[in-house]
Design an enzyme around this catalytic site. Structure first.
Site, short mmCIF file in Angstrom:
data_model
loop_
_atom_site.label_atom_id
_atom_site.label_comp_id
_atom_site.label_asym_id
_atom_site.label_seq_id
_atom_site.Cartn_x
_atom_site.Cartn_y
_atom_site.Cartn_z
N GLY A 1 30.30 -20.79 4.22
CA GLY A 1 29.25 -20.39 5.16
C GLY A 1 28.42 -21.57 5.62
O GLY A 1 28.71 -22.74 5.31
N ASP B 1 17.14 -9.67 -6.12
CA ASP B 1 16.50 -10.23 -7.30
C ASP B 1 17.20 -11.54 -7.65
O ASP B 1 18.38 -11.73 -7.35
CB ASP B 1 16.59 -9.25 -8.46
CG ASP B 1 15.66 -9.62 -9.61
OD1 ASP B 1 14.75 -10.45 -9.40
OD2 ASP B 1 15.85 -9.09 -10.72
#
Length: 608
Positions: free
Chosen positions: A330, A384
């Site tokens: 990415g 998280d």
């Protein structure tokens, strides 16, 4: 090879072990008091109080660890205790846990204290609990038989499903009236009938309900399971409190995927009173067998235990895999260097030493942003993170290109050492670990038309829910969002995050002349906290498929009035209700004011 002593001859060793266990017991007592307090705040509708309670609780663990460490240094000169005594300390601690109700959490607390005192060369099973020593199976709350881990109900009896459900609700003894409990019970029975259809009752038909409510945001959840024959089904009923102070059952969740989302890593931690946390985890794991125990402990507010279990799982995976850590695919970030192990569903994020323009930030500021997210209500839209220091990895498992990237962009975060087995290790001094997701930009680029539409609907909903929770993402490019296994869009790049109430929502000024109108650059003044929603289309609507879906579902996204309305509501002290399930599942949307029908069970008894 173990070097444990044959004789426990040191009084200091026992006293140190006792001091550490006293520190943990104090922590867990305060942890449970928070959960009890949460019930009173929910009944009173004190949402700000609940949010503050949640934030305060996160700090409790580290406070108790520091407290215990100071006592050990002041009273026992812990840094100068010799190795033989430290081995005895661990054995004494194991003995003290024989009848303890939270032994696994106490072992983790022991590790936390020891790792503050001892050098990392001591981080092995001789000195700390690299592996658990005390089993958590079949721990029972014998001292308090009136509140077992869960209660069993038998809806196949004469009282029927409706009467059984009503008794379940009343047993939680909520000190607030229900708006219309018979109506809500009828809705639950109706939804159960619609979900299961022609459901035959087996002789062992029963409902198990965990004895404590699960508090989060503005809801309290009843969590249980339905057992019939050899099948087990989840049961979750959220209780909401209206502005008039009356309670209502908002829906019933009966599908495994709904429970997985409810306990997702994108939500804040529950506040739940547990005498025996391992029993709660076992119960929930029965309903979510694919969910790691580490994630369940974390979702229950025991994030340090979750962190400990995650690391054990990670080491186990390393021992049983051979692929290499690589640079994450990415677009590379300006602030974080991200790498991954393809065979493991997580990414590892290291803060770079230097940040190229236009980034203006510091390492400490970035860490404060991640801490903000940890303490804030994540409303199911922010991932998280697990934060670790001084993590040793086998150097042979690191791809050469990754090592070069680390040495180039984060040299201060990298050390090399010889491992206990003589092999070379690379030590990352500070790292965040997050669930790996499909980057939204890749999802939108490679997806079908239907997937693009779903992604944009979710993206818009995610932003709107975040700003409703007073979170302005800052950098809203699609690459900073991911798509979870359940198709939910989640934000995961926090270095530019701000409170919406700290932002100035502005309209783009009208150009004063032709030169300003034709200018390719910003010609008006922009303050450090100014945001201009009208300009977001420039970098969000380039793809025709994305543009069409965006303007169809979220045209108001580019209207400053929408953003300003959220800010005004937040400044007035209003709290938004967030639902960890689709709004279409809510009884008010599903059944409206229609009659609930007969609350008698629609289920048929199976032939004996």
């Amino acid at each position: 090879m173990s070097h444990f002593p044959k004789l426990l001859s040191s009084q200091i060793a026992f006293d140190v072990a006792r001091t550490m266990l006293d520190g943990f017991d104090k922590h867990y007592r305060l942890f449970r008091e928070v959960s009890v307090r949460a019930k009173a705040l929910f009944e009173a509708g004190d949402w700000q109080g609940l949010q503050q309670l949640q934030r305060d609780r996160i700090a409790y663990y580290d406070e108790r660890v520091r407290e215990a460490s100071v006592i050990l240094e002041d009273e026992y000169d812990a840094e100068n205790i010799d190795d033989e005594i430290w081995r005895q300390i661990k054995l004494h601690f194991i003995g003290l846990l024989t009848n303890h109700h939270q032994p696994e959490c106490a072992e983790t607390f022991f590790n936390s204290v020891c790792t503050r005192i001892l050098h990392r060369s001591y981080f092995n099973n001789d000195f700390i609990f690299l592996r658990p020593a005390i089993s958590t199976e079949y721990i029972e709350n014998e001292e308090s038989p009136t509140k077992p881990t869960y209660r069993a109900y038998y809806p196949g009896s004469r009282e029927g499903l409706g009467g059984c459900l009503e008794r379940i609700v009343h047993n939680f003894q909520l000190d607030a009236p229900f708006e219309d409990l018979p109506r809500d019970i009828g809705y639950v029975v109706r939804a159960v009938g619609e979900h299961f259809g022609d459901f035959r009752i087996a002789p062992n038909f029963q409902i198990h309900v965990l004895s404590s409510l699960f508090f989060r945001n503005t809801a309290a959840y009843i969590i249980g399971r339905v057992i019939n024959g050899d099948k087990t089904y989840p049961l979750a009923v959220p209780i909401m409190r209206g502005a008039d102070g009356q309670l209502r059952l908002d829906t019933v969740l009966l599908r495994p995927e709904q429970l997985l989302i409810l306990f997702s890593f994108t939500h804040s931690y529950f506040m739940v009173d547990m005498e025996i946390p391992s029993a709660y985890v076992t119960f929930l794991r029965d309903l979510m067998p694919r969910k790691p125990r580490a994630e369940i402990y974390t979702s229950l507010g025991l994030q340090k235990q979750g962190k400990n279990l995650f690391y054990r799982d990670f080491l186990h995976h390393l021992q049983h895999s051979s692929d290499k850590f690589i640079i994450a695919p990415g677009i590379k970030g300006l602030v974080m260097l991200v790498f991954t192990l393809p065979s493991y569903p997580y990414v590892f994020k290291v803060i770079k030493d230097y940040f190229p323009p236009p980034k203006e930030t510091t390492r400490e500021l970035i860490k404060s942003k991640y801490q903000l997210v940890k303490q804030h209500d994540r409303v199911g839209r922010m991932a998280d993170t697990l934060e670790y220091s001084d993590v040793a990895f086998p150097l042979s498992r690191f791809d050469d290109a990754l090592i070069k990237e680390l040495e180039k962009h984060a040299p201060s975060m990298v050390e090399y050492q010889r491992g206990a087995d003589g092999s070379d290790e690379i030590v990352i001094r500070h790292v965040y670990i997050e669930r790996r997701m499909t980057p939204l930009n890749i999802w939108l680029h490679e997806g079908t038309d239907a997937q693009v539409e779903h992604g944009i609907i979710e993206y818009g909903n995610a932003i709107k829910e975040l700003i409703a929770a007073n979170i302005f993402p800052g950098d809203m490019l699609y690459k900073n969002f991911g798509v979870t296994r359940h198709g939910r869009v989640v934000f995961y790049d926090y270095d530019e995050i701000e409170y919406l109430t700290d932002c100035n929502v502005r309209d783009v000024p009208q150009p004063r002349n032709e030169e300003e109108e034709m200018s390719g650059e910003v010609w008006y003044s922009v303050g450090p906290h100014d945001i201009f929603p009208q300009t977001y289309g420039t970098f969000l609507l380039g793809d025709p498929r994305v543009r069409e879906a965006f303007l169809r579902h979220h045209a108001d996204f580019f209207d400053p009035a929408m953003w300003q309305a959220h800010k005004a509501r937040l400044l007035s002290g209003q709290t938004h209700d967030f639902y960890a399930y689709d709004a279409s599942e809510r009884f008010v949307n599903r059944y409206g004011d229609s009659a609930p029908g007969n609350a008698a069970t629609p289920l048929r008894r199976a032939a004996a």
